[in-house]
Design a protein around this motif. Structure first.
Motif, short mmCIF file in Angstrom:
data_model
loop_
_atom_site.label_atom_id
_atom_site.label_comp_id
_atom_site.label_asym_id
_atom_site.label_seq_id
_atom_site.Cartn_x
_atom_site.Cartn_y
_atom_site.Cartn_z
N ASN A 2 -1.02 -10.04 1.84
CA ASN A 2 0.46 -9.99 1.87
C ASN A 2 1.01 -9.89 0.45
O ASN A 2 0.28 -9.99 -0.54
CB ASN A 2 1.01 -11.18 2.66
N GLU A 46 1.07 4.14 -5.64
CA GLU A 46 -0.29 3.61 -5.39
C GLU A 46 -1.18 3.88 -6.59
O GLU A 46 -1.88 3.01 -7.10
CB GLU A 46 -0.90 4.27 -4.15
N CYS A 72 4.48 2.24 6.15
CA CYS A 72 3.55 1.16 6.55
C CYS A 72 2.25 1.74 7.09
O CYS A 72 1.16 1.21 6.84
CB CYS A 72 4.20 0.28 7.61
N ASN A 73 2.34 2.87 7.83
CA ASN A 73 1.13 3.49 8.39
C ASN A 73 0.27 4.15 7.31
O ASN A 73 -0.93 4.30 7.48
CB ASN A 73 1.49 4.55 9.45
N GLU A 74 0.92 4.55 6.21
CA GLU A 74 0.22 5.38 5.22
C GLU A 74 -0.40 4.60 4.06
O GLU A 74 -1.15 5.15 3.28
CB GLU A 74 1.20 6.40 4.61
N THR A 75 -0.07 3.31 3.92
CA THR A 75 -0.57 2.62 2.73
C THR A 75 -1.22 1.29 3.08
O THR A 75 -0.86 0.67 4.09
CB THR A 75 0.58 2.36 1.71
N ASP A 76 -2.16 0.87 2.25
CA ASP A 76 -2.77 -0.46 2.38
C ASP A 76 -2.04 -1.48 1.52
O ASP A 76 -2.31 -2.67 1.58
CB ASP A 76 -4.26 -0.41 1.95
N LEU A 77 -1.11 -0.98 0.68
CA LEU A 77 -0.34 -1.92 -0.15
C LEU A 77 0.65 -2.67 0.74
O LEU A 77 1.11 -2.13 1.75
CB LEU A 77 0.45 -1.16 -1.23
N PRO A 78 0.98 -3.91 0.39
CA PRO A 78 2.01 -4.63 1.16
C PRO A 78 3.37 -3.95 1.00
O PRO A 78 3.71 -3.50 -0.10
CB PRO A 78 2.02 -6.04 0.55
N GLY A 98 4.62 -3.27 11.08
CA GLY A 98 3.51 -3.47 10.14
C GLY A 98 3.93 -3.74 8.71
O GLY A 98 3.11 -3.69 7.79
N SER A 100 4.83 -6.00 5.50
CA SER A 100 4.23 -7.26 5.05
C SER A 100 5.30 -8.32 4.81
O SER A 100 5.07 -9.51 5.04
CB SER A 100 3.47 -7.01 3.74
#
Ligand SMILES: O=P(O)(O)OC[C@@H](O)[C@@H](O)c1c[nH]c2ccccc12
Length: 227
Positions: A2, A46, A72-78, A98, A100
């Motif tokens: 998070n 990113e 939200c779907n495209e990144t692993d960053l919060p 989704g 954070s």
């Protein structure tokens, strides 16, 4: 991971914890996207090593919920959702898509701030409670929030003022030290960033990044400054 934990991790790694905002428009500056795709801005952020992404869904800033869902779907960053949240249904939607973290503005929620923080935490969200005065900091300090943001600009006039990090320097000592403290808005230079990070744990920057000629070079310089 998070947003509050990502800020702590980036700080431990010796980078400046920067939350980069994909800001498509502002009442003060007008169009900021300039024909670019928000997802291209996301990729640049990113690659620049930021700690997290902020996106404004509020109509006044020409945001929309579908773009938040895409980010939200495209990144692993919060991802932090910024809006003028006034209903618990909006907290549920933010968790479902989704994101954070969610912004909760003390100026709007007042004495309901603590209740909205608990509701958001119960839905697995990190909370950024935003303050712009000592009185609002006192309300924020009474909540269970994981983060408190000092907005250097006045959101009540949609940030048409020229706020700067002086407000962070003035308010920080009134904000609990056991939460992640974020300096938001009006951070335009590395010097502003360094002043903000003297008392806050992270800086949230939108306009300056969106207006930069070479965005990746500009953002990376903020993340790496002082390393
Ligand atoms: O563009 P700036 O000055 O770097 O500010 C970014 C962000 O802090 C600002 O957009 C913001 C802070 N709180 C808000 C609440 C709603 C909409 C927008 C905001």
């Amino acid at each position: 991971m998070n947003l509050s934990n990502m800020v702590k991790l980036r700080k431990k790694e010796g980078a400046n914890p920067v939350i980069a905002e994909i800001k498509v428009y502002s009442p003060k500056h007008g169009d900021l996207l300039r024909g670019r795709d928000p997802l291209d801005i996301l990729r640049i952020y990113e690659r620049s090593g930021v700690a997290g992404i902020s996106y404004i869904t509020a109509n006044e800033f020409k945001g929309n919920f579908d773009t938040l869902r895409q980010i939200c779907n495209e990144t692993d960053l919060p991802v932090l959702r910024k809006d003028f949240i006034t209903s618990k249904g909006e907290i549920e939607r933010t968790a479902e898509v989704g994101a954070s973290a969610i912004l909760l503005i003390t100026r709007i929620l007042g004495e309901k701030t603590a209740e909205f923080v608990d509701y958001a935490l119960d839905h697995g969200l990190d909370t950024l409670v935003e303050v712009h005065s000592i009185e609002e900091a006192r309300i924020a300090n009474e909540t269970n929030t994981t983060m408190i943001g000092i907005n250097n600009r006045d959101i009540a006039i949609l940030e048409r003022d020229d706020g700067n990090v002086e407000l962070t320097e003035r308010l920080c000592r009134h904000v609990r030290g056991d939460v992640v403290r974020v300096s938001e808005s009006g951070i335009r230079s590395i010097d502003d960033l360094k002043r903000a990070l003297k008392c806050a744990d992270a800086a949230l920057i939108g306009t300056a990044f969106m207006m930069a000629e070479n965005t990746e070079e500009f953002v990376r310089a903020f993340v790496e400054a002082g390393r």
